[in-house]
Design a protein around this motif. Structure first.
Motif, PDB file in Angstrom:
ATOM      1  N   ALA A   1     -22.951 -25.392 -21.047  1.00  0.00           N
ATOM      2  CA  ALA A   1     -21.889 -25.439 -22.047  1.00  0.00           C
ATOM      3  C   ALA A   1     -21.380 -26.864 -22.172  1.00  0.00           C
ATOM      4  CB  ALA A   1     -20.738 -24.508 -21.662  1.00  0.00           C
TER       5      ALA A   1
ATOM      6  N   ARG B   1     -23.459 -23.064 -26.066  1.00  0.00           N
ATOM      7  CA  ARG B   1     -22.036 -22.786 -25.812  1.00  0.00           C
ATOM      8  C   ARG B   1     -21.223 -24.054 -26.006  1.00  0.00           C
ATOM      9  NH1 ARG B   1     -17.991 -20.215 -26.326  1.00  0.00           N
ATOM     10  NH2 ARG B   1     -16.881 -19.063 -24.716  1.00  0.00           N
TER      11      ARG B   1
ATOM     12  N   PRO C   1     -18.650 -14.996 -22.583  1.00  0.00           N
ATOM     13  CA  PRO C   1     -19.422 -15.219 -23.812  1.00  0.00           C
ATOM     14  C   PRO C   1     -18.879 -14.444 -25.001  1.00  0.00           C
ATOM     15  CG  PRO C   1     -20.667 -13.891 -22.230  1.00  0.00           C
ATOM     16  CD  PRO C   1     -19.483 -14.419 -21.503  1.00  0.00           C
TER      17      PRO C   1
END
Length: 223
Positions: free
Chosen positions: A69, A107, A201
């Motif tokens: 991420a 992400r 998520p």
């Protein structure tokens, strides 16, 4: 997880680095000043030198490669010119998203502002109004990305207190409120919310507003 933080020497970023490192995550902070490297290391992360006002997409992609991420927590600073606000608070967001997408990192968490949706800039000062216009444009870039699993966090007025471990976290929207809000929230609590959102998520594609409150962070992020 491996997390890359754009704006790795920022006040939220260093707090987030400490939290993530303490739980065993690998953290890489993107910084533009070599004097900031040791501060990132002291917080438990590693640092890479990259000036987001001048970097290329390829350079960003190389920096975030292999990450799970990316968190964008960079900013232009309180005394920035309008030109620098546009570069850091808008253009750099697009640059980092492009780099993440090129590197295959889906992400993406973006730290914005509670007043991005404010319909009326009057009475808040030209410098802050310019900042908000840049942040609004950045959010529009974020919302348009279908190649990223993005989350936008809009904190209230930031303070340097120790944090309470509790917040008021509400799903945001893209509609302009009637006026500016000045609810406060500790940077420490913002960092805690970011760390919790990284684990969820299901928060992708959502906007959240965070201010001080009474709900424990771990429960608040379940909204």
């Amino acid at each position: 997880m491996k997390i890359v933080i754009a704006g790795g020497h920022g006040k939220i970023a260093l707090r987030l680095t400490r939290r993530l490192a303490a739980r065993g995550d690998s953290v890489l902070g993107i910084v533009r000043n070599p004097r900031h490297i040791e501060d990132v290391k002291a917080a438990g992360g590693q640092a890479v030198l990259l000036d987001l006002e001048r970097a290329t997409v390829d350079e960003v992609a190389a920096s975030v490669a292999g990450a799970d991420a990316v968190v964008f927590s960079a900013g232009s600073g309180n005394s920035a010119t309008a030109a620098r606000r546009d570069k850091m608070d808008r253009a750099a967001v697009l640059l980092v998203m492009d780099g993440a997408a090129q590197a295959g990192v889906r992400r993406f968490l973006h730290v914005s502002s509670i007043n991005v949706g404010c319909a009326d800039d009057r009475g808040i000062g030209e410098g802050y109004a310019v900042y908000l216009r840049a942040k609004r444009a950045a959010e529009q870039h974020v919302f348009a990305r279908t190649d990223l699993d993005w989350t936008v966090l809009r904190p209230g007025v930031l303070t340097d207190g120790p944090g309470e471990g509790s917040v008021e976290l509400t799903p945001g929207n893209r509609l302009a409120p009637s006026g500016a809000r000045f609810d406060q929230v500790a940077r420490e609590d913002v960092a805690a919310v970011l760390a919790a959102l990284l684990d969820r998520p299901q928060s992708a594609g959502r906007i959240y507003v965070v201010v001080g409150g009474d709900t424990p962070v771990e429960k608040a992020v379940e909204v």
